[in-house]
Design an enzyme around this catalytic site. Structure first.
Site, short mmCIF file in Angstrom:
data_model
loop_
_atom_site.label_atom_id
_atom_site.label_comp_id
_atom_site.label_asym_id
_atom_site.label_seq_id
_atom_site.Cartn_x
_atom_site.Cartn_y
_atom_site.Cartn_z
N LYS A 1 0.83 -1.21 0.00
CA LYS A 1 0.00 0.00 0.00
C LYS A 1 0.87 1.26 0.00
O LYS A 1 0.53 2.25 -0.64
CB LYS A 1 -0.94 0.01 1.22
CG LYS A 1 -2.16 -0.88 1.05
CD LYS A 1 -3.20 -0.22 0.15
CE LYS A 1 -4.44 -1.03 -0.10
NZ LYS A 1 -4.29 -2.32 -0.72
N LYS B 1 -3.25 -10.03 -8.16
CA LYS B 1 -4.61 -10.56 -7.95
C LYS B 1 -5.65 -9.59 -8.50
O LYS B 1 -5.38 -8.41 -8.69
CB LYS B 1 -4.84 -10.78 -6.45
CG LYS B 1 -5.02 -9.50 -5.65
CD LYS B 1 -5.60 -9.76 -4.27
CE LYS B 1 -5.97 -8.45 -3.60
NZ LYS B 1 -7.36 -8.25 -3.33
N LYS C 1 -10.45 -4.57 -6.66
CA LYS C 1 -11.38 -3.48 -6.98
C LYS C 1 -10.64 -2.21 -7.36
O LYS C 1 -11.11 -1.43 -8.16
CB LYS C 1 -12.23 -3.13 -5.73
CG LYS C 1 -13.27 -4.13 -5.38
CD LYS C 1 -14.17 -3.52 -4.30
CE LYS C 1 -14.30 -4.45 -3.11
NZ LYS C 1 -13.31 -4.25 -2.07
P1 ADP Z 1 -10.11 -5.62 -2.96
O1 ADP Z 1 -8.65 -5.93 -2.86
O2 ADP Z 1 -10.68 -6.04 -4.25
O3 ADP Z 1 -10.44 -4.18 -2.63
P2 ADP Z 1 -10.93 -6.31 -0.29
O4 ADP Z 1 -9.61 -5.88 0.23
O5 ADP Z 1 -12.12 -5.49 0.08
O6 ADP Z 1 -10.85 -6.49 -1.87
O7 ADP Z 1 -11.16 -7.82 0.15
C1 ADP Z 1 -12.42 -8.37 0.45
C2 ADP Z 1 -12.34 -9.87 0.50
O8 ADP Z 1 -12.17 -10.41 -0.81
C3 ADP Z 1 -11.17 -10.41 1.33
O9 ADP Z 1 -11.60 -11.57 1.99
C4 ADP Z 1 -10.14 -10.75 0.30
O10 ADP Z 1 -9.25 -11.77 0.74
C5 ADP Z 1 -11.01 -11.25 -0.84
N1 ADP Z 1 -10.36 -11.06 -2.13
C6 ADP Z 1 -10.02 -9.87 -2.68
N2 ADP Z 1 -9.43 -10.07 -3.88
C7 ADP Z 1 -9.38 -11.42 -4.07
C8 ADP Z 1 -8.91 -12.26 -5.12
N3 ADP Z 1 -8.38 -11.73 -6.21
N4 ADP Z 1 -9.02 -13.60 -4.99
C9 ADP Z 1 -9.58 -14.15 -3.87
N5 ADP Z 1 -10.06 -13.42 -2.85
C10 ADP Z 1 -9.97 -12.06 -2.94
#
Ligand code: ADP
Length: 325
Positions: free
Chosen positions: A112, A192, A195
Site C-alpha cells: 500500500k 490478484k 477493486k
Molecule cells: P479488494 O482488494 O478487491 O479491494 P478487499 O480488500 O475489500 O478487496 O477484500 C475483500 C475480500 O475479498 C477479502 O476476503 C479478500 O481476501 C477477498 N479477495 C479480494 N481479492 C481477491 C482475489 N483476487 N481472490 C480471492 N479473494 C480475494
C-alpha cells in the site's frame, strides 16, 4: 454454543469475482452452520484516498451485493463497521500490546505504501490491528477471506494469544476459512484481481458483453508456445479462471490444445466468458429486486447493526474489566 464467524469487504468499488470466490462463497457456506457477522468495513476503506461524497453509496452497494449474492439476514448479521463504535475502541486497546515493528514489516503495508506513496497514514499501519479487533470483538473463530489476508490472520492470532496471556483467557485464535477460489488472478496478467486496480476485474453485475470485452483485453501469447502452461502471467491467469469457472474437462481440453500448439485464445475466452456469465446471471437479477426494495434493505441494516452493537458491548465489558479500565 455455535462457532462465531466474521468477515468483511471494503467499500472501494463493486464486488468482483475475486471477492466472490475468495470471501463470499465461504460466507454463503458458513451462514448455514454458524453465527455469522458479515461486514462492510468502511473504516478500512478510508485508509486509501476516497471520496467522502460517494462513500455512502459505495457502502450501500456492498450491502446490496451481499444480499444479491445470497447472504440471508435471517441467518447472519450484516454489519456496517463504523456503526459499531466498539471496533475502534477494541483496536486501540489491542494496539497497546502489539509492536509497531511487526506492522511495518507486513507485505500488505509495504504494498500500500508503494501504491500510494503520498498517502502513508497511521490508519494504514493500524489496519491489521483494527482487523484483529473486527474479528475478536465477536470472538470469531472462522474468517472466510482470500489468501491475500493470510498475514493479517497471523497478526490476529498473535494478538489474541498475547491478550490471553496478559489478561486471562478471553479470545479464540481465529483461523482462515479457505475456499477453492482463495486466489483469483488479475485479468491484467500480474497480481490478484482487485477493486482498486482498473483492468484487473470482472464485476458480479457485468453482463455477457462486458465480460467478453474485459476478457478480450487480457494478455496472452502467440499461441505457438506449447509445453506446460506457464506458472505466471496472462496465460496462466486465464487457465486459473478456466479451472475455477468452466470445470475440469474444459480445462483439460484447452490444456491439451496448449501442449499441441493449437490453442485459440479467442475460443478459450468465449468459453470462459459464457461460463462466468452462467454463474453471475442470477446475481444481477436478484440485485435489481433488492435495489427496488429500499425499505427492506434499510430495516436489515438497522436491525443487524443494533444486534451487532449489543454483541460487541458484551465483549467490551469483559475486555475493559480484564484490562483494569
Ligand atoms: P479488494 O482488494 O478487491 O479491494 P478487499 O480488500 O475489500 O478487496 O477484500 C475483500 C475480500 O475479498 C477479502 O476476503 C479478500 O481476501 C477477498 N479477495 C479480494 N481479492 C481477491 C482475489 N483476487 N481472490 C480471492 N479473494 C480475494
Amino acid at each position: 454454543m455455535k462457532k462465531r464467524v466474521y468477515s468483511g469487504i471494503r467499500a472501494t468499488g463493486r464486488l468482483h469475482l475475486g471477492n466472490y470466490m475468495g470471501a463470499v462463497k465461504g460466507m454463503l457456506e458458513l451462514q448455514d452452520k454458524y453465527d455469522c457477522v458479515f461486514s462492510v468495513v468502511d473504516l478500512h476503506t478510508i485508509t486509501v484516498p476516497y471520496e467522502p461524497d460517494t462513500l455512502g453509496v459505495s457502502i450501500r452497494n456492498i450491502v446490496l451485493d451481499y444480499l444479491a449474492a445470497g447472504l440471508d439476514p435471517k441467518k447472519c448479521l450484516l454489519e456496517i463497521q463504523s456503526r459499531v463504535p466498539q471496533h475502534t475502541e477494541l483496536a486501540y486497546l489491542l494496539s497497546t500490546i502489539y509492536p509497531v515493528s511487526r506492522l511495518e514489516d507486513l507485505p500488505t503495508y509495504k504494498d500500500k505504501k508503494a501504491q500510494y506513496p503520498k498517502y502513508v497514514n497511521m490508519g494504514l499501519l493500524y489496519y491489521p490491528v483494527l482487523m484483529a479487533a473486527d474479528v475478536l470483538l465477536y470472538k470469531g473463530e472462522l474468517v472466510p477471506v482470500g489468501i491475500d489476508q493470510k498475514p493479517h490472520l497471523e497478526v490476529m492470532r498473535e494478538i489474541a494469544r498475547k491478550f490471553n496471556s496478559m489478561f486471562g483467557d478471553t479470545f479464540p485464535e481465529p483461523v482462515r476459512f479457505k475456499t477453492p477460489g482463495e486466489y483469483v488472478p488479475s485479468l491484467s496478467g500480474t497480481g490478484k484481481m482487485s477493486k482498486s486496480i482498473e483492468g484487473s476485474f470482472i464485476n458480479l453485475t457485468d453482463d455477457l458483453a462486458t465480460i467478453q470485452k474485459r476478457l478480450a483485453s487480457a494478455p496472452t501469447d502467440s499461441g505457438e508456445v506449447g509445453g506446460d502452461i506457464p506458472e505466471s502471467g496472462g496465460v496462466a491467469n486465464l487457465f486459473s479462471l478456466l479451472r475455477l469457472f468452466a470445470g475440469k474437462e474444459v480445462y483439460s481440453k484447452f490444456m491439451q490444445d496448449y501442449k499441441d500448439k493449437k490453442i485459440r485464445y479467442s475460443e478459450l475466452k468465449e468459453v470462459l466468458a459464457n461460463a462466468i456469465f452462467k454463474e453471475l446471471k442470477p446475481f444481477a437479477e436478484k440485485r435489481k429486486e433488492f435495489e427496488a426494495n429500499t425499505k427492506l434493505v434499510d430495516e436489515v441494516i438497522e436491525s443487524s447493526n443494533n444486534a451487532c452493537r449489543q454483541l460487541a458491548e458484551e465483549t467490551m465489558r469483559e475486555v475493559r474489566e480484564k484490562m483494569g479500565l
